[in-house]
Design a protein around this motif. Structure first.
Motif, PDB file in Angstrom:
ATOM      1  N   LEU A 233      30.269  74.891   2.527  1.00 49.35           N
ATOM      2  CA  LEU A 233      29.775  74.631   3.884  1.00 49.35           C
ATOM      3  C   LEU A 233      28.428  73.912   3.843  1.00 49.35           C
ATOM      4  N   ARG A 234      27.565  74.326   2.931  1.00 49.43           N
ATOM      5  CA  ARG A 234      26.236  73.707   2.800  1.00 49.43           C
ATOM      6  C   ARG A 234      26.368  72.217   2.482  1.00 49.43           C
ATOM      7  N   ARG A 235      27.188  71.899   1.479  1.00 50.42           N
ATOM      8  CA  ARG A 235      27.365  70.494   1.093  1.00 50.42           C
ATOM      9  C   ARG A 235      27.941  69.671   2.237  1.00 50.42           C
ATOM     10  N   CYS A 236      28.956  70.209   2.905  1.00 45.92           N
ATOM     11  CA  CYS A 236      29.589  69.493   4.007  1.00 45.92           C
ATOM     12  C   CYS A 236      28.611  69.273   5.158  1.00 45.92           C
ATOM     13  N   ALA A 237      27.830  70.300   5.460  1.00 49.37           N
ATOM     14  CA  ALA A 237      26.872  70.201   6.563  1.00 49.37           C
ATOM     15  C   ALA A 237      25.812  69.143   6.275  1.00 49.37           C
ATOM     16  N   VAL A 238      25.183  69.231   5.121  1.00 47.68           N
ATOM     17  CA  VAL A 238      24.100  68.306   4.778  1.00 47.68           C
ATOM     18  C   VAL A 238      24.603  66.865   4.748  1.00 47.68           C
TER      19      VAL A 238
END
Length: 357
Positions: A233-238
């Motif tokens: 989720l972190r990678r996708c969000a950023v």
């Protein structure tokens, strides 16, 4: 990035020892000013920061408070984003030094308000208590490390059963469908929402509720599958232009996140289990069993249950030692309190507040 008066930890009593994120307090290249407070235990560092934080809020500014993992009732730092100012305890164990003295950082020396002769009289007592406190913290680390060994064994078991592609697809779909994406890169900052402290394993539920309208409780007793989901989720969000607050695991801060907050979207994903249950405040619950091969997990069920028991016992012993260390630290504070001129410190504090605001 929106803070809204949140409270976080910025350091952890981890399996590797004391782990600090104090380098993330401010950005020298972006016009920030940092005030590094030096002084002994009980000399009023936390009190000074509390008064500054209250003065800022009284004037309508947002303040992020950073609490101490060795004493959650004490402040390690305060951050006032709108003024690009922070104040931080710069003494051990989170030693801070000025990188750009005067230009970016200022040193506040509370030693100017103590009576050195009084402290010299208690020299042996101060040395003994300081060394005892250090030894208790070191012993606590050994138990946290033992906790980490059980945690690592469970990770190895769960890893073999995890469907990483399914997790990645879930994360990508969620971000695209639920967030305002853009072409820029999102901004990330790291914090701890949990701490291994003398008061137990502390979870800052109020911060989660303050920053998130939608809380997704990711149910995972062993914290591995949830951490893989958080990282996806972190990678996708950023990469889609969404700012994130990555909440690290205090046990293993260099691993995958324990929780993830998207402050501008007011959405949060939080690992939920017997140690930190978010079920009662969740908008939705996510069962991580959907991302694993249940047969593999079932085949290792006994081992996983054993690891959880060992982990719980090791964590309990670590907390008992931190509690003893806190009592020693309280005794040490008494020596410094007797030597302090708090009237002069209060006058100084008012001058600082007048200067700032």
């Amino acid at each position: 990035m929106i803070n809204e008066g949140a409270v976080f930890f910025l350091a952890a009593n981890s399996a590797q020892g004391f782990f600090s994120l104090f380098n993330e307090l401010y950005e020298p290249d972006e016009g920030w000013k940092a005030y590094i407070i030096k002084g002994g235990p009980g000399t009023g560092k936390s009190g000074l920061m509390r008064k500054i934080a209250q003065a800022a809020e009284d004037r309508g500014y947002t303040v992020e408070r950073i609490i101490c993992s060795s004493d959650p009732d004490s402040l390690d730092a305060v951050i006032i984003p709108e003024k690009k100012i922070c104040f931080a305890d710069g003494t051990a164990p989170h030693i801070m030094e000025a990188k750009y003295p005067g230009a970016v950082e200022e040193i506040i020396n509370l030693g100017q308000f103590w009576n050195s002769k009084t402290l010299e009289t208690n020299r042996e007592h101060i040395i003994t208590l300081t060394n005892c406190n250090k030894a208790l913290h070191a012993k606590s680390v050994r138990y946290v490390s033992a906790d980490f060994q059980s945690y690592s064994d469970s990770i190895n078991i769960t890893k073999s059963a995890t469907d990483f592609k399914k997790i990645e697809n879930f994360a990508s779909r969620f971000i695209v469908r639920n967030c305002q994406c853009s072409n820029r890169m999102g901004v990330q900052k790291n914090r701890f929402l949990n701490g291994i402290t003398p008061k137990g394993y502390v979870t800052l539920f109020d911060t989660a509720k303050l920053l998130c309208d939608r809380i997704y409780a990711v149910n995972d007793e062993d914290c591995y599958i949830s951490s893989v989901l958080m990282e996806s989720l972190r990678r996708c969000a950023v990469s889609n232009g969404i700012d994130v607050i990555t909440c690290l695991n205090p046990l293993a801060p260099e691993g995958n996140p324990l929780h993830l907050i998207l402050p501008e979207e007011r959405i949060g994903f939080f690992t939920s289990n017997s140690l930190q249950s978010f079920k009662n405040i969740a908008y939705k619950n996510i069962n991580t069993s959907r991302f694993v091969n249940k047969d593999i997990i079932a085949a290792h069920k006994q081992r996983l249950v054993f690891n959880r028991k060992v982990s719980s016992e090791m964590l309990s012993e670590a907390i008992k030692l931190l509690e003893k260390a806190k009592k020693v630290h309280d005794d040490l504070e008494e020596d410094y309190i007797k030597a302090m001129n708090f009237d002069e410190l209060n006058v100084f504090t008012e001058k600082v507040i007048e200067y700032l605001f």
